[in-house]
Scaffold this active site. Structure first.
Site, PDB file in Angstrom:
ATOM      1  N   SER A 252       0.852  -1.161  -0.017  1.00 21.39           N
ATOM      2  CA  SER A 252       0.048   0.150   0.097  1.00 21.39           C
ATOM      3  C   SER A 252       0.877   1.292  -0.027  1.00 21.39           C
ATOM      4  O   SER A 252       0.089   2.248  -0.415  1.00 21.39           O
ATOM      5  CB  SER A 252      -1.160   0.162   1.073  1.00 21.39           C
ATOM      6  OG  SER A 252      -1.835  -0.900   1.133  1.00 21.39           O
ATOM      7  N   HIS A 303      -1.296   5.163   8.563  1.00 23.82           N
ATOM      8  CA  HIS A 303      -0.996   3.981   7.613  1.00 23.82           C
ATOM      9  C   HIS A 303      -0.731   4.481   6.288  1.00 23.82           C
ATOM     10  O   HIS A 303      -0.590   5.642   6.048  1.00 23.82           O
ATOM     11  CB  HIS A 303      -2.168   2.976   7.762  1.00 23.82           C
ATOM     12  CG  HIS A 303      -2.105   1.742   8.422  1.00 23.82           C
ATOM     13  ND1 HIS A 303      -2.052   0.559   8.067  1.00 23.82           N
ATOM     14  CD2 HIS A 303      -2.110   1.779   9.920  1.00 23.82           C
ATOM     15  CE1 HIS A 303      -1.651  -0.291   9.017  1.00 23.82           C
ATOM     16  NE2 HIS A 303      -1.678   0.345  10.109  1.00 23.82           N
ATOM     17  N   ASP A 492      -9.194  -3.611   3.195  1.00 27.26           N
ATOM     18  CA  ASP A 492      -7.745  -4.279   3.052  1.00 27.26           C
ATOM     19  C   ASP A 492      -7.559  -4.943   4.357  1.00 27.26           C
ATOM     20  O   ASP A 492      -7.291  -6.199   4.219  1.00 27.26           O
ATOM     21  CB  ASP A 492      -6.569  -3.462   2.791  1.00 27.26           C
ATOM     22  CG  ASP A 492      -5.303  -3.808   2.583  1.00 27.26           C
ATOM     23  OD1 ASP A 492      -5.262  -4.701   1.754  1.00 27.26           O
ATOM     24  OD2 ASP A 492      -4.497  -3.541   3.465  1.00 27.26           O
ATOM     25  N   ASP A 537      -5.846   0.677  -4.494  1.00 29.13           N
ATOM     26  CA  ASP A 537      -4.399   0.619  -4.521  1.00 29.13           C
ATOM     27  C   ASP A 537      -3.834  -0.571  -5.018  1.00 29.13           C
ATOM     28  O   ASP A 537      -2.934  -0.625  -5.841  1.00 29.13           O
ATOM     29  CB  ASP A 537      -3.614   1.015  -3.119  1.00 29.13           C
ATOM     30  CG  ASP A 537      -4.149   0.293  -2.043  1.00 29.13           C
ATOM     31  OD1 ASP A 537      -5.185  -0.574  -2.052  1.00 29.13           O
ATOM     32  OD2 ASP A 537      -3.665   0.379  -1.062  1.00 29.13           O
TER      33      ASP A 537
END
EC number: 3.1.3.1
Length: 558
Positions: A252, A303, A492, A537
């Site tokens: 990511s 993140h 995710d 992503d």
């Protein structure tokens, strides 16, 4: 009765109600049953993760699958903004020269004369073209980890129909919304420059530029589009460790960097090139033009995806320094001249304490305490202490949406920035997972365990939609315009957990946040001055073996 007493009484009533609901046995909804049985039996006739249909949880990491791209405000617009600038005959994967420019080398077996797909870095180019054209509002919406198969699974459940076998699909607002005839659909390669680069976080250096395995995309092995498999089922999860495939699968950090900075880099890189040199992002460019800039996420604000909107670091795991960059404080990457900071930062990160064993990833300037943003950083950012931000933080017995609303009103009224930090501290500080049927009671996942939320967890956290609304309120005060990244990061996390229940619910809650954006555009703007890109992503590796089995019985309500 004064307002303070009324507010506290209301909070206690809501807490009692939620506690009662949480104490009840979780409803045995359709997806919960499928997920629970799959974990118990270690296989499922409905689906599996990986290339082995006999092992439901064979693969819990990312894949190199082509990823859907939905754009709004782009069709018929000038070259560079229109998605067709990068697809079909304009695909960079039809040209060796174009690929050398993107990767810095010619990736093996990646030139495809029939390629219809774009590259992830082209999304940066769309945003840059929109900025140069004077578009007032530019929004990047990222469903982290949501590939075509994840979307298909969720659409089956919520629509109760098997409505498509390929293409854009239908059933969610982001699939069906016409944007006054300006929406487009495509799909892209998400490959990194490389995987396996090692870094020194204190020196902010890459010790082995080039890593261990390079990126690229072989359409014969991986498939010509997201819904058509290639001829090598192992290729899409290739890495140096498992000896599958010839190209690295992405993470990511580098994928977000591709979308925000327009470069291919190594897995774990936050807006630095393969050698570790920092690069400028679209948010930096917009800010220099006088735009306001912001990020919103359902997972910790530091993140990879939200961090890559603005910060610089050779490691995605140096969370505390990433937070310092986001709010304009000195950091390991900017020790003397800090970045200006984002105008809005909203998401998770509340309360999770970093373990001593994890401190090393933050470097020598680690501050003991909160993992994702230090309490020192939050205190320094607060306007109450001379900072620039009206701060909203998860507070006992205070409804999350109400606390955020108050901070948002303060930011608008007093012309300050807005920082909000929420989440469930024992679950890595993300917002509670909605789950497929919306009851916030997840089924078991990869480790045969499930997250269990207290009444307070539910009460004291806002939703992604709530935070998106607050961001739009604050950013739109700037008449010059704004750039915003919104991340539905829980997709995710759910897919890493091989958890259909959480994954399907995360797509739904993300779609609700996207509708907040389109409602705002219709009320306050238009599709001539606004450009929105909605995508993921990267993907995972869910396979739907019996898609129609995800359709719930007619009597079940979602």
């Amino acid at each position: 009765m004064n307002c303070a007493v009324s507010s506290s009484l209301l909070a206690l009533i809501i807490l009692a109600s939620l506690a009662s609901a949480s104490a009840e046995k979780p409803s045995q909804d359709h997806i919960r049953k499928i997920q629970t049985a799959a974990i118990q039996n270690k296989k499922s006739p409905v689906a599996h993760w990986g290339f082995d249909p006999e092992n439901y949880t064979q693969w819990s990491n990312h894949s190199l699958r082509l990823i859907p791209v939905y754009t709004f405000g782009t069709k018929g617009k000038p070259n560079g903004i229109d998605l067709n600038s990068y697809t079909g005959k304009n695909s960079p994967y039809r040209s060796a020269k174009a690929l050398e420019t993107i990767y810095g080398f010619l990736p093996e077996n990646s030139v495809n004369p029939k390629a219809d797909y774009l590259d992830q870095t082209n999304l940066y180019e769309i945003q840059q073209a929109a900025l140069k054209a004077g578009k007032k509002n530019i929004i990047l919406f990222v469903f982290d980890g949501m590939d075509w198969q994840t979307t298909k699974a969720a659409a089956l459940y919520y629509t109760g129909k098997d409505n498509y076998q390929g293409g854009r699909g239908t059933g969610f607002h982001f699939q069906d919304y016409p944007a006054a005839g300006t929406t487009q659909f495509g799909f892209m390669v998400t490959a990194p420059h490389n995987a396996g680069s090692n870094v020194d976080v204190n020196q902010q250096s890459v010790t082995n530029p080039g890593g261990k395995i390079r990126g690229g995309y072989n359409a014969q092995k991986g498939g010509p589009n997201p819904w058509t498999p290639g001829n090598d089922k192992k290729y899409l999860i290739g890495s140096a460790s498992n000896n599958y495939g010839e190209h690295a699968y992405p993470d990511s950090a580098n994928t977000a960097t591709s979308m925000t900075a327009g470069i291919k880099s190594y897995n774990n890189a936050i807006n630095v090139d393969p050698t570790g040199a920092p690069v400028t992002t679209i948010a930096h460019q917009a800010q220099q033009k006088g735009y306001s800039v912001g990020v919103v996420t359902s997972v910790p604000i530091t993140h990879a995806t939200p961090a890559a909107a603005y910060a610089h670091n050779v490691s995605r795991n140096d969370y505390q320094d990433l937070a310092r960059d986001l709010v304009g404080q000195t950091s390991i990457s900017h020790p003397e001249d800090p970045l200006p900071g984002l105008d809005v930062v909203l998401g998770g990160g509340f309360g999770t304490i970093e373990k001593p064993s994890g401190a090393k990833s933050h470097g020598e300037n680690f501050v003991p305490g909160w993992k994702y943003i230090s309490e020192e950083t939050m205190k320094k950012a607060d306007v109450k202490n001379g900072g620039k931000y009206s701060v909203a933080v998860r507070t006992p017995k205070v409804k999350g949406s109400e606390g955020l609303k108050q901070a948002t009103e303060n930011a608008v009224k007093n012309h300050t920035r807005l920082l909000g930090v929420y989440g469930v501290e024992k679950y890595a500080a993300h917002l509670p997972f909605q789950t497929a049927n919306g009851d916030y009671q997840p089924a078991v996942g990869l480790k045969n365990s499930a997250e269990v939320y207290s009444a307070a967890d539910r009460l004291e956290n806002p939703t992604l939609a709530d935070m998106t609304d607050s961001a739009l309120q604050v950013l739109s005060q700037n008449k010059q315009g704004f750039w915003l990244l919104v991340e539905a990061g829980d997709v995710d996390w759910a897919n890493h957990d091989n958890n259909l229940d959480n994954s399907i619910g995360a797509v739904k809650s993300g779609d609700a946040a996207f509708k907040v954006i389109t409602d705002w555009v219709e009320k306050n703007s238009n599709w001539d001055e606004t450009v929105v890109i909605l995508t993921a992503d990267h993907g995972h590796y869910l396979h739907l073996d019996q898609p129609q089995a995800l359709i719930p019985p007619k009597q079940e309500k979602q």
